[in-house]
Design a protein around this motif. Structure first.
Motif, PDB file in Angstrom:
ATOM      1  N   ALA A   1     -34.410-168.264 -25.055  1.00  0.00           N
ATOM      2  CA  ALA A   1     -34.474-166.966 -24.858  1.00  0.00           C
ATOM      3  C   ALA A   1     -35.893-166.163 -25.126  1.00  0.00           C
ATOM      4  CB  ALA A   1     -33.382-165.961 -25.328  1.00  0.00           C
TER       5      ALA A   1
ATOM      6  N   ASN B   1     -24.932-172.090 -19.018  1.00  0.00           N
ATOM      7  CA  ASN B   1     -24.603-172.655 -17.610  1.00  0.00           C
ATOM      8  C   ASN B   1     -25.918-173.749 -17.188  1.00  0.00           C
ATOM      9  OD1 ASN B   1     -22.157-171.285 -17.467  1.00  0.00           O
ATOM     10  ND2 ASN B   1     -23.087-169.466 -16.309  1.00  0.00           N
ATOM     11  N   ARG B   2     -27.039-173.167 -17.389  1.00  0.00           N
ATOM     12  CA  ARG B   2     -28.149-174.145 -16.754  1.00  0.00           C
ATOM     13  C   ARG B   2     -27.964-175.406 -17.792  1.00  0.00           C
ATOM     14  NH1 ARG B   2     -32.688-172.829 -14.041  1.00  0.00           N
ATOM     15  NH2 ARG B   2     -31.654-170.897 -13.274  1.00  0.00           N
TER      16      ARG B   2
ATOM     17  N   ALA C   1     -26.045-167.689 -19.482  1.00  0.00           N
ATOM     18  CA  ALA C   1     -26.999-168.330 -18.489  1.00  0.00           C
ATOM     19  C   ALA C   1     -27.613-169.603 -18.997  1.00  0.00           C
ATOM     20  CB  ALA C   1     -28.120-167.168 -17.979  1.00  0.00           C
ATOM     21  N   ILE C   2     -28.015-169.539 -20.237  1.00  0.00           N
ATOM     22  CA  ILE C   2     -28.458-170.798 -20.818  1.00  0.00           C
ATOM     23  C   ILE C   2     -27.429-171.970 -20.805  1.00  0.00           C
ATOM     24  CG2 ILE C   2     -29.521-171.658 -22.990  1.00  0.00           C
ATOM     25  CD1 ILE C   2     -30.734-168.786 -23.231  1.00  0.00           C
TER      26      ILE C   2
ATOM     27  N   PHE D   1     -32.995-164.917 -19.470  1.00  0.00           N
ATOM     28  CA  PHE D   1     -31.864-165.707 -19.737  1.00  0.00           C
ATOM     29  C   PHE D   1     -31.008-165.123 -20.787  1.00  0.00           C
ATOM     30  CE2 PHE D   1     -34.077-168.835 -17.171  1.00  0.00           C
ATOM     31  CZ  PHE D   1     -32.661-169.630 -16.758  1.00  0.00           C
ATOM     32  N   ASP D   2     -29.718-164.873 -20.589  1.00  0.00           N
ATOM     33  CA  ASP D   2     -28.832-164.530 -21.665  1.00  0.00           C
ATOM     34  C   ASP D   2     -28.098-165.949 -22.174  1.00  0.00           C
ATOM     35  OD1 ASP D   2     -26.805-164.996 -19.897  1.00  0.00           O
ATOM     36  OD2 ASP D   2     -26.216-162.975 -19.849  1.00  0.00           O
ATOM     37  N   GLU D   3     -27.401-165.838 -23.181  1.00  0.00           N
ATOM     38  CA  GLU D   3     -26.791-167.140 -23.665  1.00  0.00           C
ATOM     39  C   GLU D   3     -25.676-167.674 -22.773  1.00  0.00           C
ATOM     40  OE1 GLU D   3     -24.929-166.490 -27.800  1.00  0.00           O
ATOM     41  OE2 GLU D   3     -23.664-168.171 -27.424  1.00  0.00           O
TER      42      GLU D   3
ATOM     43  N   PHE E   1     -35.457-174.846 -16.689  1.00  0.00           N
ATOM     44  CA  PHE E   1     -35.286-173.565 -16.950  1.00  0.00           C
ATOM     45  C   PHE E   1     -36.403-172.509 -16.211  1.00  0.00           C
ATOM     46  CE2 PHE E   1     -33.299-175.046 -20.782  1.00  0.00           C
ATOM     47  CZ  PHE E   1     -31.902-174.346 -20.623  1.00  0.00           C
TER      48      PHE E   1
ATOM     49  N   ALA F   1     -30.207-171.644 -28.066  1.00  0.00           N
ATOM     50  CA  ALA F   1     -29.979-170.508 -26.856  1.00  0.00           C
ATOM     51  C   ALA F   1     -31.296-169.494 -27.406  1.00  0.00           C
ATOM     52  CB  ALA F   1     -28.668-170.157 -26.790  1.00  0.00           C
TER      53      ALA F   1
END
Ligand SMILES: [Zn+2]
Length: 491
Positions: free
Chosen positions: A15, A28-29, A25-26, A21-23, A160, A11
């Motif tokens: 980032a 989830n993606r 969001a990463i 992107f926070d942790e 991403f 992560a």
């Protein structure tokens, strides 16, 4: 489905290259992706198809929690074992359709989701979204390995950066102007010293290990594998945390000599005998030291914010030596100034300097002050009560433990965390350049190759010539070094 337990390191890498992107969001993606990796039956019976599929899995399993493998059943079985050795919790029979795919080799495909096709020849990688690409018959692994990296780079941008898979058709030369040598015996006989077996070194050793007759190799690195290394060390398995990096690499190259030491320890043990050095240490000082030990040829591989690449150097002539590229160009702020400012306590710079020197834990009053200045909850700071200020900076600020990842301001080179395919590509380019130089003995001008895989790659702009330092300050312009080199190699 589960992300690997070293996910946070991944992560941080994400980032660092993508703003916003926070942790979570990463996470989830990544958890929304079902990545397909397929290898055609024809490709699975070639060296290039086999190594491309293997490296795709070695890269993907470190990052993506759900992977669907497709191909001949024996290959799928061995690739599944490989994926589980990297992330024991990886989901290999995910529900639902693949969301994006990589396909190795020609053959009919009926994919409905976005797919990137990988093909290769000995020294060229092909990635395209247009049509299946075939792999060649050469037994050299470099084009195929680079193809796997470029495909994973395209997948990363798709996942991403919301970039459509748009590589219309890229032919990527792993070595500038490189043609496969007709004879490779001299490469097989070469004695090659790897200075640094980190992430780039892992990619290089992996590529060398796939040669039909790998050269004799010395592996030099003082460190052991840490959990966070799993994020991008393509050779490392989850069960190898705590093992020396050189021992992990020796599994791939059983005939290698290993030296769990720094360069000085190696030189003390064997003398200044090496003709070719592959350097991928993480400091300018280490690179200059490698050049100063006067190998006949030095090949340098790196990843840094903005690009990755390889340069090859002789010592005489007009071309830059490795030290030329790493001479300081301007006065950069001292380490203690950078730390004190980043931690919000610029007036404490002398105190910070002492702590950097001593490695002592950050005293409680200073830790409290840093927390207040940065507006960080005390509970988040308390785990750092017995840690050094370097650990607070690296793990707390740049590693995302106390400040949200991406919020620590301008990154310093020493805390840059590359993506797995970036390190691996630099390593494969490093190995390929060594192999071609050893096979052809053509050490001409200094050519620096750079590529930024966060954008679609344009091979036309990869290579530049580099001349010696214009100020005449380098060791390659010093008469004593020049005569020592000339005496050593009879030039
Ligand atoms: Zn120089």
């Amino acid at each position: 489905m589960a992300l690997p337990d070293y996910f946070q390191r991944g992560a941080v890498a994400v980032a660092q290259v993508i703003a916003g992107f926070d942790e979570s969001a990463i996470r989830n993606r990544l958890e929304s992706v079902v990545l397909g990796i397929s290898v055609s039956t024809a490709a699975a019976h070639t060296v290039q198809g086999t190594v491309a599929a293997e490296l795709l899995v070695r890269l993907a399993a470190r990052m993506y929690p759900a992977i669907k493998l497709d191909g001949p059943s024996d290959r799928v079985a061995s690739l599944s074992d490989l994926a589980r050795s990297i992330n024991p919790d990886v989901e290999l029979s995910p529900e639902g359709a693949t969301t994006v795919s990589v396909s190795v080799g020609g053959g009919r495909h009926t994919a409905t989701q976005p797919t990137i096709y990988v093909g290769s020849s000995a020294l060229t990688a092909r990635v395209t979204t247009k049509a299946p690409a075939s792999v060649g018959r050469s037994v050299l692994p470099f084009g195929a390995g680079a193809g796997a990296c470029l495909a994973m780079a395209a997948i990363f941008r798709h996942v991403f950066m919301d970039a459509p898979l748009s590589e219309s058709e890229v032919d990527f030369p792993v070595v500038p102007g490189g043609r496969p040598p007709e004879r490779t015996q001299s490469a097989t006989r070469a004695n090659l010293a790897f200075v640094g077996v980190g992430a780039v070194g892992n990619g290089a050793v992996w590529a060398i290990s796939k040669l039909p007759e790998p050269p004799l190799v010395d592996l030099i690195d003082p460190e052991v594998i840490e959990l966070s290394n799993l994020q991008r060390y393509v050779l490392a398995r989850r069960d190898q945390v705590g093992i020396a990096k050189v021992e992990v690499a020796r599994e791939a190259l059983p005939d290698a000599r290993v030296f769990q030491s720094d360069l000085t320890g190696y030189l003390n043990a064997v003398g200044f005998i090496h003709e070719m050095m592959a350097v991928s240490v993480d400091s300018a000082r280490g690179r200059v030291a490698a050049q100063a030990s006067l190998p006949k040829v030095v090949v340098n591989g790196w990843t840094q914010p903005g690009d990755l690449g390889v340069s090859a150097h002789s010592f005489l002539g007009d071309g830059a030596c490795l030290a030329c590229l790493y001479l300081p160009k301007s006065v950069s702020p001292s380490e203690d100034a950078v730390y004190a400012r980043a931690l919000g306590v610029p007036e404490q710079q002398p105190h910070v300097r002492n702590l950097l020197y001593s490695g002592q834990p950050v005293p409680a009053p200073l830790l409290t002050l840093i927390g207040q200045r940065l507006g960080i909850d005390e509970a988040l700071m308390s785990p750092f009560a017995d840690k050094s200020i370097r650990e607070l900076y690296r793990e707390g600020l740049c590693g995302g433990a106390v400040l949200p990842i991406g919020a620590a301001g301008t990154l310093r080179q020493d805390v840059h965390v590359p993506l797995p395919h970036q390190s691996a590509l630099a390593g494969i380019m490093l190995a390929a350049r060594c192999f071609i130089l050893a096979a052809t003995s053509a050490h001409g001008r200094t050519v620096v190759s750079r590529v930024d895989v966060l954008k679609p790659v344009n091979p036309a702009f990869m290579n530049q010539l580099a001349l010696k330092d214009s100020r005449g300050l380098c060791i390659c312009q010093d008469s004593e070094f020049i005569s020592a080199y000339a005496a050593k190699y009879g030039q």
